[in-house]
Write a protein that holds these residues in place. Structure first.
Motif, mmCIF file in Angstrom:
data_model
loop_
_atom_site.group_PDB
_atom_site.id
_atom_site.type_symbol
_atom_site.label_atom_id
_atom_site.label_comp_id
_atom_site.label_asym_id
_atom_site.label_seq_id
_atom_site.Cartn_x
_atom_site.Cartn_y
_atom_site.Cartn_z
ATOM 1 N N HIS A 98 -5.227 -8.951 -2.761
ATOM 2 C CA HIS A 98 -5.162 -9.628 -1.459
ATOM 3 C C HIS A 98 -6.168 -9.205 -0.402
ATOM 4 N N ASP A 158 3.467 -6.344 -0.246
ATOM 5 C CA ASP A 158 2.705 -5.103 -0.405
ATOM 6 C C ASP A 158 2.846 -4.233 0.856
ATOM 7 N N LEU A 159 2.644 -2.930 0.670
ATOM 8 C CA LEU A 159 2.684 -2.015 1.815
ATOM 9 C C LEU A 159 1.604 -2.357 2.834
ATOM 10 N N HIS A 160 0.503 -2.946 2.346
ATOM 11 C CA HIS A 160 -0.639 -3.238 3.218
ATOM 12 C C HIS A 160 -0.674 -4.719 3.621
ATOM 13 N N ASP A 197 3.483 -0.602 -3.733
ATOM 14 C CA ASP A 197 3.109 0.655 -3.079
ATOM 15 C C ASP A 197 4.057 1.020 -1.933
ATOM 16 N N GLY A 219 -0.725 -3.837 -5.008
ATOM 17 C CA GLY A 219 -0.793 -2.391 -4.976
ATOM 18 C C GLY A 219 0.369 -1.776 -5.744
ATOM 19 N N TYR A 232 0.703 2.538 -6.976
ATOM 20 C CA TYR A 232 -0.136 3.600 -7.530
ATOM 21 C C TYR A 232 0.660 4.637 -8.305
HETATM 22 ZN ZN ZN Z 1 -1.238 -2.084 -0.928
#
Ligand code: ZN
Length: 522
Positions: free
Chosen positions: A238, A296-298, A393, A430, A432
Motif C-alpha cells: 500500500h 495495517d498498522l501504517h 503488523d 505488513g 514482520y
Molecule cells: Zn505496515
C-alpha cells in the motif's frame, strides 16, 4: 497474457469439482512459485511467503484440482521452469515441491467422498504485463523497476535491461567508468525511492510482475463473477506511489487491483425465459463503487492518494498515528489530541478516511471501531466490492510493538465484512513476525471458506482458534507456538472510552457528509 491463457485459467477455475464441495462462498487463492520466490526475497520479511502458504497448504485449505498437472506458464515474461531431471515441471508440481519438500501432505483424492470442509480454488497467478503496470505507475518508474528497456518497442537504453528482464536475477548494467554516470544513476535511484528500505534486489522485476499479476487476476475473477472471495497474501503493497517506491513497497498492486475491479467488462448472465428453461446473454457491467479498508498498522497512503479525487472508490485506513511514525503526513494535533486531516475533496467528501488508533489497541478496540465507525460507512457507501488490506503488523508480537491485536480481532472484522456478501478481495500487507502473519492469514482463509454455511460467527472463530498447526518440519523450525492463535500481550491500551467516542463522533460526521452527497446524486 494471451487470450488463450486467460481462457485456460478461467476454464480451470470453472471446472472445479464444485458439486462435491459444501455450498458456500467461491474462494480463489492466488499464488505461484515465482510469486513465493520473489516475495521470500524481500528484505523486510524474508521467507514469509513460504511460511504463509506452507501453513495454508498443510491445513488442507487449498484445492489444487482445477490447476491439473499441465504446465500453465505461457507468458513470454516467465522464467523457465525446469525440474531437476531436466524436464519441464508444471507450476502446480513445483508449488507442491516448494511448500512440502518432504511430500508429507497428501491432497484429498478427487472423486472420493465430499470433503469435510470446503477448500479454496488454487489459482496459479499470472505475471502482470507492462501495460497493466502502467495503468497506475509512470512509464519511467516501471522501466526503472523492470530494467531500462523492458517496455515493448523501447530500445533507447540498449539491450542490457532486456536481458535483465528475461533473467530477473541479472541487474541492469551501470557504466562504472564514468563518475558522472554513476552520480546520475544514483540520483535517479533516489528519485524512484530505490534506496534505504526499498533497495534493488535480484528478484525485483519478478516480484513486481508476480505480485501485481496476482492481485489484478484476483480482481478479474471477482469482476467476471468467477469467485466471491479472492485471496492474495503476497499482495497489499500500500505504500508504493505512482513513480516512487516506499515503505518496502515497489508496486501498488492494490491500486492496480481496484482499477481492474472498476473496468467495465462483458459478463455472461443467464435469465429465466419460462417453462423452466434459461437463456444466456452477455451484459456490460462494472463495480460502480469499491470500498478499500486498510487494517495495517501504517497509513495506506499510496492507495488513498491514488483515489483521493475519486468518488467511486472510498478508502478507509485504520492505522497508528504519531509524530514521526511512517508514513508521515502533514497533520495538526487538535486540542483533544486527535489529528486533523482532509477526508476528501469537495467533489468526493468523506471518501478518504483515516481512523487513527493509539498504542496498545486490542482486538476489542478494533471490533469497537468497526461497529461505531467502519460499518456505518460501508452501510452508507453501499459498495459492490470490498478490498481489504489485512496487514498484521498491528498483531501482538510484531517487532513494531505498537498495537496488541490477537487473531480474534482480524477474524471478527473480516467475518463481518464477509457477511455483507460483496465481492471481496483479501490482501496481505505488513507483518514482520512471519509465523504470526501466517497464523492470522491461514485463519482468515479458513474463515472465508467456512463462511456461508450459516454457522455462527463466534463458533467459526472458536473452531479456528482451537486449531493446531500441522506438525511439519518447516513450521516447527519457525515457531514454538503450535496453535493458530496469536495471543495478546500485556501492553497498556491507550484507546480509552473517551477516545473511542471521539472517533465515533467524527465518523458520524463523515457518515452524514456521505449520506448527503449520495442523496444529491440519486
Ligand atoms: Zn505496515
Amino acid at each position: 497474457m494471451s487470450s488463450s491463457e486467460v481462457e485456460k485459467r478461467e476454464k480451470l477455475l470453472q471446472a472445479s469439482p464444485g458439486g462435491r464441495q459444501p455450498e458456500g462462498k467461491r474462494v480463489a487463492y492466488l499464488v505461484s512459485p515465482d510469486l513465493i520466490r520473489s516475495s521470500d526475497a524481500l528484505v523486510c520479511h524474508p521467507g514469509r511467503s513460504s511460511c504463509v502458504h506452507s501453513l495454508v497448504y498443510h491445513l488442507g485449505l487449498l484445492d489444487p484440482a482445477e490447476t491439473s498437472e499441465q504446465p500453465v506458464k505461457e507468458s513470454s515474461n516467465s522464467s523457465s521452469c525446469a525440474s531437476s531431471d531436466g524436464g519441464e515441471e508444471s507450476e502446480l508440481a513445483e508449488l507442491k515441491r516448494m511448500l512440502d519438500p518432504d511430500a508429507s501432505y497428501i491432497f484429498p483424492e478427487q472423486g472420493s467422498k465430499p470433503s469435510e470442509h470446503r477448500r479454496a480454488k488454487l489459482v496459479i497467478s499470472p505475471l502482470a504485463s507492462d501495460e497493466q503496470l502502467m495503468a497506475f505507475h509512470d512509464t519511467c518508474y516501471v522501466k526503472a523497476l523492470l530494467g531500462e528497456a523492458s517496455l515493448k518497442g523501447d530500445t533507447s537504453e540498449g539491450h542490457e535491461a532486456n536481458s535483465a528482464l528475461a533473467s530477473p536475477t541479472k541487474r541492469p548494467r551501470f557504466d562504472t567508468k564514468s563518475k558522472a554516470n554513476v552520480q546520475s544513476q544514483s540520483k535517479r535511484e533516489s528519485q524512484f525511492g530505490l534506496e534505504d528500505d526499498c533497495p534493488r534486489f535480484p528478484l525485483l522485476a519478478q516480484h513486481v510482475r508476480t505480485v501485481a499479476g496476482a492481485t489484478i487476476h484476483a480482481a478479474d475473477l471477482l469482476a467476471n463473477h468467477q469467485a466471491d472471495v479472492t485471496i492474495v497474501w503476497d499482495g497489499g503493497r500500500h505504500h508504493a506511489h505512482r513513480s516512487k517506491a516506499a515503505g518496502f513497497c515497489y508496486v501498488n498492486d492494490i491500486v492496480l487491483g481496484i482499477l481492474a475491479l472498476k473496468r467495465p467488462r462483458k459478463v455472461p448472465q443467464s435469465r429465466n425465459v419460462g417453462s423452466g428453461s434459461r437463456k444466456q446473454k452477455t451484459i456490460l457491467t462494472r463495480f460502480e463503487r469499491v470500498l478499500y479498508l486498510d487494517l495495517d498498522l501504517h497509513w495506506g497512503d499510496g492507495v488513498e492518494q491514488a483515489f483521493y479525487s475519486s468518488s467511486s472508490v472510498l478508502t478507509l485506513s485504520v492505522h497508528h498515528h504519531a509524530q514521526g511514525f511512517f508514513p508521515c503526513r502533514d497533520t495538526r494535533e487538535s486540542a483533544n489530541g486527535s489529528f486533523q486531516v482532509s477526508s476528501g475533496p469537495e467533489s468526493a467528501p468523506a471518501h478518504a478516511l483515516s481512523l487513527p488508533l493509539r498504542p496498545g489497541a486490542t482486538s476489542e478496540t478494533l471490533s469497537a471501531v468497526y461497529a461505531s465507525c467502519i460499518d456505518p460507512i460501508i452501510e452508507t457507501f453501499e459498495p459492490q466490492a470490498i478490498v481489504v488490506q489485512c496487514g498484521t503488523d498491528g498483531a501482538a508480537g510484531d517487532p513494531h510493538g505498537v498495537w496488541n491485536l490477537c487473531s480474534a480481532g482480524y477474524l471478527d472484522v473480516i467475518g463481518r465484512i464477509l457477511k455483507r456478501d460483496k465481492a471481496t478481495l483479501l490482501l496481505g500487507g505488513g507483518g514482520y513476525d512471519s509465523p504470526n502473519a501466517a497464523r492470522v492469514w491461514a485463519g482468515v482463509t479458513s474463515l472465508a471458506l467456512q463462511h456461508g454455511e450459516n454457522k455462527d460467527l463466534e463458533s467459526i472463530r472458536f473452531e479456528l482458534l482451537a486449531k493446531k498447526v500441522p506438525d511439519q518440519t518447516f513450521w516447527s523450525e519457525m515457531s514454538g507456538n503450535d496453535s493458530l492463535k496469536v495471543h495478546a500481550g500485556e501492553m497498556k491500551n491507550e484507546n480509552d472510552e473517551q477516545y473511542l467516542q471521539q472517533l465515533a463522533d467524527r465518523f458520524e460526521h463523515y457518515k452524514s457528509l456521505l449520506t448527503k452527497w449520495r442523496q444529491e446524486r440519486k
